[in-house]
Write an enzyme that holds these catalytic residues in place. Structure first.
Site, PDB file in Angstrom:
ATOM      1  N   THR A   2     -11.242   6.040  10.867  1.00 19.69           N
ATOM      2  CA  THR A   2     -11.187   5.457  12.219  1.00 19.69           C
ATOM      3  C   THR A   2     -10.593   6.441  13.230  1.00 19.69           C
ATOM      4  OG1 THR A   2      -9.180   4.345  11.509  1.00 19.69           O
ATOM      5  CG2 THR A   2     -11.165   3.008  11.617  1.00 19.69           C
ATOM      6  N   ASP A  23      -3.363   4.326  -2.025  1.00 20.61           N
ATOM      7  CA  ASP A  23      -4.263   4.815  -0.971  1.00 20.61           C
ATOM      8  C   ASP A  23      -4.253   6.342  -0.942  1.00 20.61           C
ATOM      9  OD1 ASP A  23      -5.712   5.151   1.369  1.00 20.61           O
ATOM     10  OD2 ASP A  23      -4.084   4.525   2.695  1.00 20.61           O
ATOM     11  N   ASP A  64     -13.575  14.884  -3.962  1.00 14.55           N
ATOM     12  CA  ASP A  64     -13.621  16.179  -4.649  1.00 14.55           C
ATOM     13  C   ASP A  64     -14.899  16.202  -5.489  1.00 14.55           C
ATOM     14  OD1 ASP A  64     -12.790  18.623  -5.985  1.00 14.55           O
ATOM     15  OD2 ASP A  64     -10.726  18.059  -5.526  1.00 14.55           O
ATOM     16  N   ARG A  66       3.182  -0.995  10.687  1.00 11.94           N
ATOM     17  CA  ARG A  66       4.302  -1.052  11.632  1.00 11.94           C
ATOM     18  C   ARG A  66       4.644  -2.416  12.197  1.00 11.94           C
ATOM     19  NH1 ARG A  66       1.771   4.183  14.312  1.00 11.94           N
ATOM     20  NH2 ARG A  66      -0.015   3.064  13.447  1.00 11.94           N
ATOM     21  N   LYS A  91      -7.262   8.175  -1.273  1.00 12.58           N
ATOM     22  CA  LYS A  91      -8.567   8.612  -0.719  1.00 12.58           C
ATOM     23  C   LYS A  91      -9.091   9.876  -1.391  1.00 12.58           C
ATOM     24  CE  LYS A  91      -7.701   6.770   3.956  1.00 12.58           C
ATOM     25  NZ  LYS A  91      -6.241   6.523   3.916  1.00 12.58           N
ATOM     26  N   LYS A 131       0.852  -1.195   0.000  1.00  7.45           N
ATOM     27  CA  LYS A 131       0.000   0.000   0.000  1.00  7.45           C
ATOM     28  C   LYS A 131       0.888   1.245   0.000  1.00  7.45           C
ATOM     29  CE  LYS A 131      -2.403   1.654   3.704  1.00  7.45           C
ATOM     30  NZ  LYS A 131      -2.186   3.110   3.761  1.00  7.45           N
TER      31      LYS A 131
HETATM   32  O1  C5P Z   1       1.123   0.738  11.058  1.00  7.81           O
HETATM   33  P1  C5P Z   1      -0.327   0.312  10.973  1.00  7.81           P
HETATM   34  O2  C5P Z   1      -0.514  -1.184  10.884  1.00  7.81           O
HETATM   35  O3  C5P Z   1      -1.182   0.957  12.035  1.00  7.81           O
HETATM   36  O4  C5P Z   1      -0.780   0.904   9.558  1.00  7.81           O
HETATM   37  C1  C5P Z   1      -2.109   0.851   9.132  1.00  7.81           C
HETATM   38  C2  C5P Z   1      -2.239   1.528   7.793  1.00  7.81           C
HETATM   39  O5  C5P Z   1      -3.619   1.562   7.456  1.00  7.81           O
HETATM   40  C3  C5P Z   1      -1.757   2.967   7.748  1.00  7.81           C
HETATM   41  O6  C5P Z   1      -1.228   3.213   6.431  1.00  7.81           O
HETATM   42  C4  C5P Z   1      -3.002   3.782   7.978  1.00  7.81           C
HETATM   43  O7  C5P Z   1      -2.957   5.038   7.384  1.00  7.81           O
HETATM   44  C5  C5P Z   1      -4.040   2.914   7.263  1.00  7.81           C
HETATM   45  N1  C5P Z   1      -5.423   3.090   7.713  1.00  7.81           N
HETATM   46  C6  C5P Z   1      -5.832   2.941   9.027  1.00  7.81           C
HETATM   47  N2  C5P Z   1      -7.152   3.138   9.353  1.00  7.81           N
HETATM   48  C7  C5P Z   1      -8.042   3.447   8.400  1.00  7.81           C
HETATM   49  C8  C5P Z   1      -7.642   3.584   7.075  1.00  7.81           C
HETATM   50  C9  C5P Z   1      -6.311   3.394   6.765  1.00  7.81           C
HETATM   51  O8  C5P Z   1      -5.031   2.627   9.895  1.00  7.81           O
HETATM   52  N3  C5P Z   1      -9.315   3.589   8.720  1.00  7.81           N
END
Ligand code: C5P
Length: 233
Positions: free
Chosen positions: A120, A61, A66, A211, A63, A34
């Protein structure tokens, strides 16, 4: 035959060198990647091509949100990069969602088009700030339904929401879930987390994991472990 699940690894890096170092440790048999706003703004289409040349499928990603014409053109441009998945905000409304779909459908191989419902990071108070007084779950459901009715392929949502969402949609509608953490992981800023296997069992089609893999001591091994966990019978 049961489905084979791949992990979608979130490349949340600020620069090309760090992203490339991580990518060199990942196996495209086990994961898709992603690319979000920060990395794409820094590296642009050339990096997407670099990932495609290494046989990774890419979820772009960005998003989009517009006016319909602008979103249609942005989706058409993104689709021409050959990405596997693309997303927009469902709160742009049905005209914008349909325009987005029209944009992707012009590509030789249209990407999957999915929508973000309620971010979220938003709680009830933040939702009220922007004039929405109904409960978050109701707003998620409303926007998810709008997404399905507009012909898009799925939504991004918390795996915790799958129990009330999943059975209200066509079986082919996709649920893409971030907020995944294994037992020993730190949660970071994610609040409502699930383990990879729990999320798959709850009906997630694609797990987005950042992460726990990108910051782990051995990203390659961590990815393989998660892949084997979600593909056990
Ligand atoms: O590091 P982590 O596992 O928290 O990364 C989650 C990824 O999913 C990040 O790129 C974050 O921006 C994305 N994301 C999220 N919640 C959402 C939509 C996207 O954590 N509702």
């Amino acid at each position: 035959m049961t489905a084979t699940y791949k992990v979608t690894v979130a490349l949340d890096f600020a620069n090309l060198a760090d992203a490339k170092t991580l990518v060199s440790q990942l196996n495209p048999e086990y994961c898709n990647l992603k690319v979000g706003k920060e990395l794409f703004t820094t590296t642009g289409p050339a990096f997407i091509e670099y990932l495609h040349n290494k046989n990774f499928k890419v979820f772009l990603d960005l998003k989009f949100h517009d006016i319909p014409t602008t979103v249609k053109k942005a989706c058409e441009a993104a689709s021409q990069l050959g990405v596997w998945m693309l997303n927009v905000h469902a709160s742009g409304g049905s005209h914008m969602l349909e325009a987005a779909l029209e944009g992707t459908s012009r590509a030789k191989q249209p990407p999957l088009l999915i929508a973000v419902t309620v971010l979220t990071s938003m709680d009830q108070k933040t939702l009220e700030e922007v004039g929405v007084s109904r409960k978050i779950e109701d707003q998620v459901l409303r926007l998810a339904k709008l997404t399905e009715q507009s012909g898009l392929q799925g939504i991004v949502c918390s795996a915790k929401d799958l129990d009330f969402l999943k059975n209200q949609f066509n079986p082919s509608f996709l649920f893409v879930t971030p907020g995944i953490r294994t037992a020993g992981d730190v949660a970071n800023d994610q609040v409502r987390t699930m383990t990879p296997l729990e999320a798959i069992k709850a009906g997630s089609n694609h797990l987005v994991i950042g992460r726990p893999i990108t910051q782990s001591k051995d990203p390659s091994k961590t990815l393989e472990k998660i892949y084997l966990e979600i593909n056990q019978d």
